[in-house]
Motif scaffolding. Structure first.
Motif, PDB file in Angstrom:
ATOM      1  N   GLY A  56       0.802  -1.197   0.000  1.00  0.00           N
ATOM      2  CA  GLY A  56       0.000   0.000   0.000  1.00  0.00           C
ATOM      3  C   GLY A  56       0.838   1.251   0.000  1.00  0.00           C
ATOM      4  N   LEU A  57       0.141   2.339   0.016  1.00  0.00           N
ATOM      5  CA  LEU A  57       0.756   3.655   0.020  1.00  0.00           C
ATOM      6  C   LEU A  57       0.094   4.443   1.125  1.00  0.00           C
ATOM      7  CD1 LEU A  57       2.505   5.828  -1.478  1.00  0.00           C
ATOM      8  CD2 LEU A  57       0.430   6.396  -2.715  1.00  0.00           C
ATOM      9  N   ILE A  58       0.886   5.017   1.998  1.00  0.00           N
ATOM     10  CA  ILE A  58       0.344   5.871   3.046  1.00  0.00           C
ATOM     11  C   ILE A  58       1.059   7.210   2.989  1.00  0.00           C
ATOM     12  CG2 ILE A  58      -0.240   3.923   4.529  1.00  0.00           C
ATOM     13  CD1 ILE A  58       2.084   4.840   6.339  1.00  0.00           C
ATOM     14  N   MET A  59       0.380   8.233   3.473  1.00  0.00           N
ATOM     15  CA  MET A  59       0.961   9.567   3.535  1.00  0.00           C
ATOM     16  C   MET A  59       0.674  10.140   4.907  1.00  0.00           C
ATOM     17  SD  MET A  59      -0.120  11.203  -0.070  1.00  0.00           S
ATOM     18  CE  MET A  59       0.075  10.299  -1.576  1.00  0.00           C
ATOM     19  N   GLY A  60       1.642  10.820   5.461  1.00  0.00           N
ATOM     20  CA  GLY A  60       1.425  11.425   6.755  1.00  0.00           C
ATOM     21  C   GLY A  60       2.690  12.047   7.296  1.00  0.00           C
ATOM     22  N   GLU A  61       2.676  12.279   8.597  1.00  0.00           N
ATOM     23  CA  GLU A  61       3.774  12.968   9.277  1.00  0.00           C
ATOM     24  C   GLU A  61       4.449  12.016  10.251  1.00  0.00           C
ATOM     25  OE1 GLU A  61       3.863  16.234  12.741  1.00  0.00           O
ATOM     26  OE2 GLU A  61       2.804  16.854  10.942  1.00  0.00           O
ATOM     27  N   ILE A  62       5.772  12.004  10.228  1.00  0.00           N
ATOM     28  CA  ILE A  62       6.535  11.169  11.154  1.00  0.00           C
ATOM     29  C   ILE A  62       6.350  11.733  12.559  1.00  0.00           C
ATOM     30  CG2 ILE A  62       8.828  10.362  11.835  1.00  0.00           C
ATOM     31  CD1 ILE A  62       9.649  10.680   8.869  1.00  0.00           C
ATOM     32  N   THR A  63       5.913  10.884  13.501  1.00  0.00           N
ATOM     33  CA  THR A  63       5.734  11.326  14.878  1.00  0.00           C
ATOM     34  C   THR A  63       6.744  10.686  15.824  1.00  0.00           C
ATOM     35  OG1 THR A  63       4.065   9.630  15.263  1.00  0.00           O
ATOM     36  CG2 THR A  63       3.278  11.810  14.582  1.00  0.00           C
ATOM     37  N   ALA A  64       7.371   9.590  15.413  1.00  0.00           N
ATOM     38  CA  ALA A  64       8.402   8.939  16.223  1.00  0.00           C
ATOM     39  C   ALA A  64       9.276   8.118  15.291  1.00  0.00           C
ATOM     40  CB  ALA A  64       7.771   8.046  17.283  1.00  0.00           C
ATOM     41  N   LYS A  65      10.532   7.892  15.704  1.00  0.00           N
ATOM     42  CA  LYS A  65      11.456   7.154  14.852  1.00  0.00           C
ATOM     43  C   LYS A  65      12.606   6.598  15.670  1.00  0.00           C
ATOM     44  CE  LYS A  65      15.074   9.289  12.303  1.00  0.00           C
ATOM     45  NZ  LYS A  65      16.223   8.556  12.418  1.00  0.00           N
TER      46      LYS A  65
END
Length: 144
Positions: A56-65
C-alpha cells in the motif's frame, strides 16, 4: 383505427431498444471501472484504507522514529508503524538516509502490510512540508 396498434408496437420497440442500450452502456462502464481499478492495484496505489495483505501507500507525518522503525500519523488521525530495513529506499531531491527521516517530516511510504496492521517499508518519499494531501492538490486550494 389501424394506426393505433402500429404506434403501440413502435413505442414498445423503442422502450425495449432503450432498455437494451442502457444495459449495454452500464456493462461497458463497469468493465472500464474494473479495468482502471486493476491498473491502480497493479501499480500498488491502494491507499491507506486498503493496505490489508499485499502492500500500500500511506501519507502522513513522522511522529516517532528509531533505527528500525518509525510511526507515521495519517491524515485520518490514526497512526501506522513502519518498519525500516537496509533495503528501504529513502528518496528526496537527492538520495536520502534514515537520518533524513525527522519527526515532523511529511512522507509517502509504500511497502508490504503485516498481519498486525504495521507496514514494512520498501520505499519512502520525503515531501515538502504541507503536502499531506493525497489528492495531489495543493493545500488551501479552493478546488478540491
Amino acid at each position: 383505427m389501424k394506426k393505433t396498434p402500429s404506434i403501440i408496437i413502435l413505442i414498445i420497440v423503442f422502450v425495449l431498444l432503450s432498455a437494451g442500450f442502457f444495459y449495454a452502456g452500464m456493462k461497458y462502464g463497469s468493465s472500464k471501472l474494473a479495468a482502471g481499478a486493476q491498473r491502480f492495484q497493479q501499480m500498488g496505489l491502494k491507499g491507506a484504507a486498503n493496505t490489508q495483505n499485499k502492500g500500500g501507500l500511506i501519507m502522513g507525518e513522522i511522529t516517532a522514529k528509531d533505527e528500525k522503525s518509525m510511526t507515521v500519523k495519517l491524515n485520518t488521525g490514526s497512526s501506522k508503524i513502519i518498519f525500516l530495513s537496509t533495503s528501504t529506499q529513502i528518496n528526496k531531491a537527492a538520495a536520502g538516509t534514515i537520518d533524513d527521516l525527522q519527526i515532523g517530516s511529511s512522507v509517502s511510504v509504500s511497502g508490504t502490510s503485516n498481519q498486525d496492521g504495521s507496514l514494512t517499508a520498501q520505499s519512502i518519499q520525503l515531501r515538502p512540508a504541507g503536502t499531506d494531501n493525497p489528492t495531489g492538490t495543493p493545500p488551501n486550494n479552493p478546488i478540491q
